[in-house]
Write a protein that holds these residues in place. Sequence first.
Motif, PDB file in Angstrom:
ATOM      1  N   VAL A 106      38.678 -50.393  19.920  1.00 42.95           N
ATOM      2  CA  VAL A 106      38.109 -49.159  19.401  1.00 42.95           C
ATOM      3  C   VAL A 106      36.948 -49.149  19.140  1.00 42.95           C
ATOM      4  O   VAL A 106      35.813 -49.598  18.640  1.00 42.95           O
ATOM      5  CB  VAL A 106      39.325 -48.902  18.424  1.00 42.95           C
ATOM      6  N   PHE A 107      36.554 -47.578  19.115  1.00 48.83           N
ATOM      7  CA  PHE A 107      34.803 -47.682  19.363  1.00 48.83           C
ATOM      8  C   PHE A 107      34.998 -46.024  18.353  1.00 48.83           C
ATOM      9  O   PHE A 107      35.288 -45.004  19.038  1.00 48.83           O
ATOM     10  CB  PHE A 107      34.514 -47.741  20.496  1.00 48.83           C
ATOM     11  N   ASP A 108      34.351 -46.405  17.204  1.00 45.11           N
ATOM     12  CA  ASP A 108      34.252 -45.516  15.765  1.00 45.11           C
ATOM     13  C   ASP A 108      32.876 -45.539  14.990  1.00 45.11           C
ATOM     14  O   ASP A 108      31.880 -46.669  14.081  1.00 45.11           O
ATOM     15  CB  ASP A 108      35.381 -46.224  15.053  1.00 45.11           C
ATOM     16  N   LEU A 109      31.931 -44.401  15.516  1.00 42.96           N
ATOM     17  CA  LEU A 109      30.863 -44.069  14.917  1.00 42.96           C
ATOM     18  C   LEU A 109      30.649 -43.025  14.470  1.00 42.96           C
ATOM     19  O   LEU A 109      31.185 -42.326  15.330  1.00 42.96           O
ATOM     20  CB  LEU A 109      30.220 -44.143  15.965  1.00 42.96           C
ATOM     21  N   GLY A 110      30.981 -42.901  12.644  1.00 44.57           N
ATOM     22  CA  GLY A 110      31.186 -41.513  12.365  1.00 44.57           C
ATOM     23  C   GLY A 110      29.769 -40.965  12.572  1.00 44.57           C
ATOM     24  O   GLY A 110      28.615 -41.495  12.761  1.00 44.57           O
TER      25      GLY A 110
ATOM     26  N   GLY B 197      25.395 -41.050  12.713  1.00 48.70           N
ATOM     27  CA  GLY B 197      25.295 -39.352  12.310  1.00 48.70           C
ATOM     28  C   GLY B 197      23.881 -39.468  11.526  1.00 48.70           C
ATOM     29  O   GLY B 197      22.943 -38.890  12.293  1.00 48.70           O
ATOM     30  N   ASP B 198      24.005 -40.168  10.408  1.00 46.94           N
ATOM     31  CA  ASP B 198      22.608 -39.828   9.750  1.00 46.94           C
ATOM     32  C   ASP B 198      21.601 -40.256  10.115  1.00 46.94           C
ATOM     33  O   ASP B 198      20.892 -39.687  10.002  1.00 46.94           O
ATOM     34  CB  ASP B 198      23.207 -40.777   8.156  1.00 46.94           C
ATOM     35  N   ASP B 199      21.615 -41.271  10.863  1.00 45.03           N
ATOM     36  CA  ASP B 199      20.341 -42.351  11.317  1.00 45.03           C
ATOM     37  C   ASP B 199      19.972 -41.093  12.483  1.00 45.03           C
ATOM     38  O   ASP B 199      18.903 -41.233  12.731  1.00 45.03           O
ATOM     39  CB  ASP B 199      20.308 -43.454  11.633  1.00 45.03           C
ATOM     40  N   PHE B 200      21.286 -40.757  13.638  1.00 46.47           N
ATOM     41  CA  PHE B 200      20.293 -40.081  14.450  1.00 46.47           C
ATOM     42  C   PHE B 200      19.841 -38.847  13.965  1.00 46.47           C
ATOM     43  O   PHE B 200      19.414 -38.593  15.008  1.00 46.47           O
ATOM     44  CB  PHE B 200      21.648 -39.747  15.220  1.00 46.47           C
TER      45      PHE B 200
ATOM     46  N   GLY C 143      33.517 -38.459  14.962  1.00 48.42           N
ATOM     47  CA  GLY C 143      32.192 -37.562  15.632  1.00 48.42           C
ATOM     48  C   GLY C 143      30.569 -37.568  16.224  1.00 48.42           C
ATOM     49  O   GLY C 143      30.802 -36.920  17.805  1.00 48.42           O
ATOM     50  N   SER C 144      30.400 -39.235  15.849  1.00 48.93           N
ATOM     51  CA  SER C 144      28.916 -39.167  16.809  1.00 48.93           C
ATOM     52  C   SER C 144      29.237 -40.065  18.028  1.00 48.93           C
ATOM     53  O   SER C 144      28.278 -39.763  18.877  1.00 48.93           O
ATOM     54  CB  SER C 144      28.694 -40.331  16.214  1.00 48.93           C
ATOM     55  N   THR C 145      30.548 -40.316  18.282  1.00 51.92           N
ATOM     56  CA  THR C 145      30.286 -40.449  19.658  1.00 51.92           C
ATOM     57  C   THR C 145      30.757 -39.501  20.990  1.00 51.92           C
ATOM     58  O   THR C 145      30.570 -39.373  22.584  1.00 51.92           O
ATOM     59  CB  THR C 145      32.854 -41.198  20.248  1.00 51.92           C
TER      60      THR C 145
ATOM     61  N   ALA D  58      24.424 -40.011  24.831  1.00 56.82           N
ATOM     62  CA  ALA D  58      23.729 -41.559  24.670  1.00 56.82           C
ATOM     63  C   ALA D  58      25.521 -42.557  24.613  1.00 56.82           C
ATOM     64  O   ALA D  58      24.729 -43.372  24.979  1.00 56.82           O
ATOM     65  CB  ALA D  58      22.422 -41.669  24.041  1.00 56.82           C
ATOM     66  N   ILE D  59      25.852 -42.517  23.595  1.00 63.02           N
ATOM     67  CA  ILE D  59      26.604 -43.002  22.846  1.00 63.02           C
ATOM     68  C   ILE D  59      28.153 -43.375  23.548  1.00 63.02           C
ATOM     69  O   ILE D  59      28.405 -44.683  24.395  1.00 63.02           O
ATOM     70  CB  ILE D  59      27.155 -42.453  21.658  1.00 63.02           C
ATOM     71  N   LYS D  60      28.005 -42.327  24.780  1.00 63.79           N
ATOM     72  CA  LYS D  60      29.366 -42.766  26.138  1.00 63.79           C
ATOM     73  C   LYS D  60      29.049 -43.485  27.118  1.00 63.79           C
ATOM     74  O   LYS D  60      29.655 -44.233  27.093  1.00 63.79           O
ATOM     75  CB  LYS D  60      29.832 -41.486  26.416  1.00 63.79           C
TER      76      LYS D  60
END
Length: 499
Positions: free
Chosen positions: A169-173, A202-205, A301-303, A307-309
Amino acid sequence: MAKFIGIDLGTTFSAAATVDVEGRPVIVRDSEGNNIIPSCVVVDGDTIEVGAHALDTWESSPEKGASRFKRIMGTTNKTINLSGKEFTPTELSSFVLKKIVKEVESQIGEIEEAVVTIPANFAHEAREATMLAAKKAGLKIKNIINEPTAAALYYAYKTGEDLDGIYAVFDLGGGTFDVSIIQAHGKNVEVLSSDGVSRLGGDDFDKAVIDLLCEKYKAISGNDLDPKEISLVQAEKAKKHLTIKETTKQKINGISVEVSRNDFQEKIKSLLAQIELLCESALDEAKIQTSQLKGIFLAGGSTRVPAIKEVVTKVFGKEPTSTANVDEVVALGAAIYATYRADRTKLSPGQKESVEKIKISETTNKCFGTITLTRDAARDDIVLKNTTLIPKGHKIPCSVTQSFYTTHEGQTGVNCKVTESSTIETDPKFVKIIWEGNLELPPNRPEGQKIDVTFSYDENQIMQCSFVDVATGKKTSVDLTMVSTENFDDNKIDKFLVE
């Protein structure tokens, strides 16, 4: 019929869900039909505003508003100034939750109980701060659940057929990243390992986009640009453009600045590498090879960032599965869990059927121990040592008791400490003391008197600890669930108890 809801209290956006009378988990939309609410607070005089309108105001008047404060939850020494008033991250989070409560109750009626989700890597202070914010918002909350576990629970429900095997489970918000390796049999979900970081998302992005725009602006104009001239909202919009297009153009001081997706991916290269390492760490901790994975589930949402995928496919050896809106899966899973933990007599037949086969088993996200004195044979000296009682990855709920002994004749007290660390550590310099107390002992006793230390970790991943003098039964105990330095007069928040 009683209403049980799940809330995903997100860094940039939050969502709420419930299980309807037919047993279907559904998102509760706000009065304007939105499925997510911006986690943004604006203070203007005596008026506090939360949500989409607050987000618009924050963009034009940043001194009045704040967002992304979830990243500093549990930090007692940090406040945020809005319109000349100081607020803690916990208070701001409670305002967001109050907004959610208002919207939910306007749609489905009074809430009986709620489950709020938290990142799996949250330290205990941040967990407590989240619980406190929920109570401040007037929610009746008995349970919390890790975000990746909630997502896994919803995917288990969503497939329509029993999951069987090992999944990631990959969770990136917006502000946090978690990756969990789970073993699922239908709706039975066991977390084998979990890793992540509380400040990566996402804040870092968005900040990487700001840096890029500043660099491009200087290349065109020859002038330096203060990053504060570009709002996080504008950066986020540019990032979203790059998710669906190869380039984006932004107007800055009348100049058109273009940024490409390749530029952006190069800028976040170090963050992508960190994500990849954390995924590999979770696999190693679970002792799992990528070939054993049946699938990868996405949340957050950041998934959506291409580039994340690509990173997910690279590190896990297969493309991820996304059978639902990645903004909603955590809240939907939390709603299922809220219903699962509810009083069954208050559920409809459809709700009972939906949750009757659910079983969840989680693991600890940190190591917990205590500071003791021990003899260093090499130095022939007594030194301080951190002793781990509950290691990271231990199945919960659990309770562990370990015996220690007084070190000298006539000892009148024991300094009791609870420590936290990401890995098993023996050196006290590398652990965090999360609680400290004293256990008084009767006078005139010989050395070697037994002190039993018990650490219990419940389903909500909250620590309960006791230090007991076995001879007298005298005890010092702490329920870390309720430790807080904040004092809210309008809520009866139980404080920790030292007996």
